[in-house]
Scaffold this active site. Structure first.
Site, mmCIF file in Angstrom:
data_model
loop_
_atom_site.group_PDB
_atom_site.id
_atom_site.type_symbol
_atom_site.label_atom_id
_atom_site.label_comp_id
_atom_site.label_asym_id
_atom_site.label_seq_id
_atom_site.Cartn_x
_atom_site.Cartn_y
_atom_site.Cartn_z
ATOM 1 N N GLU A 250 81.261 -2.811 -73.853
ATOM 2 C CA GLU A 250 80.319 -1.706 -73.949
ATOM 3 C C GLU A 250 80.996 -0.488 -74.586
ATOM 4 O O GLU A 250 82.132 -0.162 -74.272
ATOM 5 C CB GLU A 250 79.866 -1.373 -72.529
ATOM 6 C CG GLU A 250 79.095 -0.115 -72.338
ATOM 7 C CD GLU A 250 78.862 0.195 -70.868
ATOM 8 O OE1 GLU A 250 78.084 1.122 -70.592
ATOM 9 O OE2 GLU A 250 79.454 -0.480 -69.997
ATOM 10 N N TRP A 251 80.289 0.152 -75.492
ATOM 11 C CA TRP A 251 80.778 1.406 -76.055
ATOM 12 C C TRP A 251 80.411 2.544 -75.110
ATOM 13 O O TRP A 251 79.263 2.667 -74.682
ATOM 14 C CB TRP A 251 80.172 1.670 -77.427
ATOM 15 C CG TRP A 251 80.556 3.013 -77.981
ATOM 16 C CD1 TRP A 251 79.837 4.167 -77.909
ATOM 17 C CD2 TRP A 251 81.772 3.323 -78.668
ATOM 18 N NE1 TRP A 251 80.519 5.187 -78.517
ATOM 19 C CE2 TRP A 251 81.716 4.699 -78.990
ATOM 20 C CE3 TRP A 251 82.890 2.583 -79.041
ATOM 21 C CZ2 TRP A 251 82.736 5.345 -79.666
ATOM 22 C CZ3 TRP A 251 83.920 3.223 -79.724
ATOM 23 C CH2 TRP A 251 83.825 4.589 -80.030
ATOM 24 N N ASP B 138 97.434 -0.177 -63.239
ATOM 25 C CA ASP B 138 98.081 0.476 -64.393
ATOM 26 C C ASP B 138 97.483 1.872 -64.518
ATOM 27 O O ASP B 138 96.983 2.274 -65.571
ATOM 28 C CB ASP B 138 97.841 -0.352 -65.659
ATOM 29 C CG ASP B 138 98.729 0.078 -66.828
ATOM 30 O OD1 ASP B 138 99.540 1.005 -66.658
ATOM 31 O OD2 ASP B 138 98.612 -0.515 -67.920
#
Length: 290
Positions: A95-96, A198
């Site tokens: 998804e953008w 992370d």
């Protein structure tokens, strides 16, 4: 590489099932490992990650991590549409998410959201599968003890690889391993928590409505202080983040003294990826413990 029309056509076909579809593409990021591409197909925008890593499943594991976080985190996580490998390139189509400006409550929302995600748990430390942190393989075999998991699945594999790669001497391995007996009593006893794995500023973006968005995970069930320690390693987040987290899920006293021990793992990752400049931080922490 991003003028390669055939590559994009194959990504679009694998992701949509459509052939000979017109699309728009442009390179938007070129990092040490991954390249980021904006892809627009039939008016819909996507974010495409590409790399040339030899690990065939690197984006499969990232997609799985994003899906796990999306199930247990109230924070925004990008939706995955497709992943795979075409010739020598791995790709992950997502998804953008437009980038916005953070709102006044941004850091508080991130702190609360992470605390709520950390409340997701399981009976053992680890994960059903191994995965990656950046491009470094990450072992996730189940352990009942956090200290055991931290030693056997986090420190030992990477210190061994650092020696194999000529980054440390055999004598330093002995010094490094000498801290292991002290770790069991150092860490607070807590249930395994779902971690981003992370968590630094580069892996949190601001969405179009000013909300925090979690990206690029290396998920597993570990001690939640790992995420908090990692978040402080490269400058840290705004203090409002830590205060909001503590209000929801307070840490045991002494976290500041334990923080450097947790960060042995990300420092070993950076040692493997970027070289000996990261060895100094590791040596300082070991010296304080022996």
């Amino acid at each position: 590489m991003f003028d390669d029309q055939e590559f994009f056509e194959q990504v679009v076909f694998l992701s949509t099932g459509e052939q000979e579809v017109s699309f728009e593409s442009r390179l938007i990021a070129a990092g040490y490992i991954n390249q980021g591409v904006y892809l627009k197909v039939r008016g819909k925008s996507y974010f495409l990650k590409v790399n040339f890593e030899p690990s065939l499943d690197i984006f499969e594991k990232e997609a799985r991590g994003l899906e796990i976080m999306s199930r247990f985190s109230p924070l925004k996580v990008p939706k995955v549409y497709q992943f795979g490998r075409i010739k020598d390139r791995n790709f992950l189509l997502m998804e953008w998410i437009d980038t916005g400006r953070s709102k006044p409550a941004y850091w508080e929302k991130l702190g609360v959201g992470l605390a709520q995600m950390h409340m997701a748990s399981r009976s053992k430390f680890g994960l059903e599968v191994d995965n990656y942190i950046a491009s470094v393989p990450q072992q996730n075999k189940d352990e009942l003890s956090w200290a055991g998991f931290f030693i056997h699945q986090r420190l030992e594999p990477l210190i061994g690889r650092a020696y194999y790669n000529g980054l440390i001497e055999a004598e330093f391995i002995k010094k490094f391993q000498s801290i292991y007996p002290k770790l069991e009593s150092l860490f607070p006893k807590e249930r395994p928590a779902l971690l981003h794995g992370d968590l630094w500023s580069g892996n949190v973006m601001t969405g179009p409505e000013g909300q925090p968005v979690l990206i690029d995970p290396a998920v597993y069930y570990g001690h939640r202080e790992m995420d908090l320690a990692f978040s402080r390693l490269f400058g840290g987040f705004d203090e409002a983040f830590y205060l909001a987290y503590h209000d929801i899920f307070p840490l045991e006293p002494g976290f500041e003294e334990r923080m450097d021990v947790y960060n042995l793992y990300p420092l070993l990752v950076h040692l493997l990826l970027f070289g000996k400049s990261y060895l100094v931080g590791i040596q300082k922490t070991i010296q304080k413990l022996i």
